[in-house]
Design a protein around this motif. Structure first.
Motif: not given
Lengths: 318, 262
Positions: A105-107, A120-126, A154-157
């Motif tokens: 599942r994506p998230v 890492p970047r914030s997953v919520d923001d992405l 998103a996964a690449s970022l």
């Protein structure tokens, strides 16, 4: 090629053979035959070419996914064939097929990938920025192509990369997602990332790329900024079309060169097609002048990157 | 997605990109893969349901009579060995085969996890799922009257881990060299064949004469026999350990040489 600071990615004379292939008489096939390119920080660099031109292979050699057979690659000053975890943390990759597990599942998947990085970047923001929240807990296999593409982006970022590789980033995107993705790519470029993307769509390159390499049959056949490539093609022998409107049923009253055709496409509208030069335009004006015709409109179709592409990559068309 | 969205990413102020520590990355991958396996219904049948059915069948039927003081004492070590084969070889092989097809292996190997971390994470996931299997099978066996000796348990744990390593290497070798559909067929077929005739749950002298001499050299027969010798007799079967080490080394060398990531 821009000569400014050390490029984030420098490829020189890349060679890659595959095989032995059954449909190639059991011999090796050279699918990249000496590609050289640079990608700089704060720029989008596009590899533009038809399917099978060698774009993805070039990217995969730069990502360390395939071992090259010749040439040199410097990615952030290091050889991708001997990439350390520290180097991989600075490079984000979006593969052409996404590379996402269908059951995930994506998230949850993005949080998992984020766990591989220290900052890492914030997953919520992405998730919010790329509109993933609408399908956050739908398994990847049930997503549309465009939705998967956004999850892969998103996964690449998520690791906050300095260099971003995007293999066919606009594949499968509807117009609105495409705009969101393109806006994000420009924003990332402005934030200083070196973005390297492949595309077979001229429109993508024209909209996004600061610097374009046109790839055909494993070689770079032309490179430059989009305006440079357009100028380059203007001087090349290429078909152009001039459309003018006047009274219907004009007699062809002037000697134009044999390779130039005049056709009345509908009453009073004429298309003049061929490798038009300024001299041809003068001849055309002479015709109007001699017969006392004043066209109500004259329009020279502007060159698109497509014309350049078609003019330069002879063999296979997209 | 709405057109005029204004959610911003903090793009300007960058913290340098850095990998999580190696241990953290492997743990992260191991936990993720273990949870994925435990959430998959087919994997659960293979990992838990089928070994439990084998245990109960062997405890009820007189197949193993005369080999030990009780049926469950001689059956449980082999069923634990079967658990290792289920998860390490068949379950993990199929999962890896399809991950390879979908490009998951390639994507993850571009992250800080890398190829080595990916393999280590898989081994960890196999061991974690195996621990769950051992817990479930041991509880059911205990309810059926299984009472292993402390020496036996101390010997059996490293043997089971060695068996899991051998079967993981073999599973990766298959998954990395043939199409996922073929991996599915090969690992399932071998699970049935080795489960029935490979000396894993049924000791060699209960097998047809033609296979009796061969099974000692198979990873299934070696692991099954080593587990029985440890848990029933408190003995370390050195020959079986050598055979398992041999399979581990051969299969990992072959997988390292021929594994295709795409």
């Amino acid at each position: 090629m821009p000569t400014s600071p050390t490029p984030a990615l420098a490829i020189d004379g890349l060679i890659k053979d595959v095989g032995p292939l059954a449909d190639h008489d059991g011999r090796m096939k050279r699918i990249v035959a000496g590609i050289s390119m640079n990608a700089h920080r704060g720029q989008v660099t596009a590899l533009l070419g038809a399917n099978g031109a060698g774009k993805t292979t070039t990217l995969e050699c730069a990502q360390g996914l395939q071992k090259r057979d010749g040439g040199t690659i410097s990615l952030l000053g290091e050889d991708p064939d001997r990439a350390t975890a520290a180097l991989r943390a600075r490079v984000g990759v979006m593969l052409q097929d996404g590379g996402l597990p269908p059951a995930a599942r994506p998230v949850a998947l993005l949080r998992h990938v984020a766990g591989m990085y220290r900052n890492p970047r914030s997953v919520d923001d992405l998730v919010e920025r790329l509109g993933i929240s609408a399908f956050a807990s739908t398994s990847i296999r049930r997503l549309s192509g465009g939705q998967r593409q956004r999850v892969a982006l998103a996964a690449s970022l998520v690791g906050n990369p300095e260099v971003l590789f995007l293999d066919e980033p606009s594949a499968g995107l509807d117009p609105q997602s495409r705009r969101t993705v393109f806006d994000l790519i420009r924003e990332l470029r402005d934030a200083g990332l070196a973005i390297v993307l492949t595309t077979h769509l001229l429109d993508d390159a024209q909209k996004l790329a600061d610097y374009v390499y046109i790839v055909d049959a494993g070689r770079t056949v032309a490179s430059g900024t989009v305006p440079e490539l357009l100028r380059q093609a203007t001087t090349a022998e290429a078909q152009r079309t001039l459309v003018f409107e006047a009274i219907p049923r004009l007699r062809p009253g002037v000697a134009l060169r044999a390779e130039i055709t005049v056709e009345e496409t509908r009453p009073g509208s004429y298309a003049v097609t061929g490798p038009l030069t300024p001299a041809d335009l003068a001849a055309l004006a002479g015709w109007w002048s001699a017969q006392g015709i004043m066209p109500t409109s004259v329009h020279l179709a502007s060159r698109s990157l497509e014309d350049v592409f078609l003019a330069l990559s002879g063999s296979e068309q997209p | 997605m709405s057109a005029g969205q204004t959610v911003s990413l903090p793009l300007g102020a960058r913290t340098p990109s850095a990998p999580a520590s190696l241990g953290h990355r492997i743990l992260q991958q191991g936990r993720y893969e273990a949870l994925t396996m435990l959430r998959n219904g087919e994997q659960l049948i293979l990992a838990i349901v089928l070994p439990l059915m084998a245990l109960i069948a062997l405890a009820v039927l007189p197949l193993l009579d005369g080999l030990s003081s009780s049926r469950v004492n001689i059956a449980t070590p082999g069923v634990l060995a079967l658990c290792a084969m289920s998860t390490a070889f068949t379950g993990q092989g199929i999962a890896t085969g399809f991950d390879r097809r979908y490009g998951v292996l390639r994507f993850l190997s571009t992250t800080p996890l890398g190829k080595g971390g990916l393999i280590a994470g898989k081994v960890l996931a196999v061991l974690a799922v195996l621990a769950v299997q051992v817990a479930v099978v041991s509880v059911v066996a205990a309810l059926l009257g299984w009472r292993p000796s402390a020496t036996g348990v101390l010997l059996a744990v490293p043997l089971l881990i060695l068996g899991a390593v051998a079967f993981t290497s073999l599973g990766l070798l298959v998954a990395g060299t043939v199409r996922p559909e073929a991996t599915l067929a090969i690992t399932n077929l071998l699970w049935i064949l080795l489960g029935a005739l490979g000396g894993i749950v049924l000791p060699p002298d209960r097998l047809p004469v033609v296979v009796q001499d061969v099974v000692h050299f198979l990873p299934s027969g070696a692991l099954g026999q080593a587990m029985r010798d440890a848990l029933v007799g408190g003995q370390l079967n050195v020959f079986a350990v050598v055979i398992l080490l041999g399979w581990s080394i051969l299969a990992s060398a072959a997988a390292t040489r021929w594994f295709k990531w795409s």
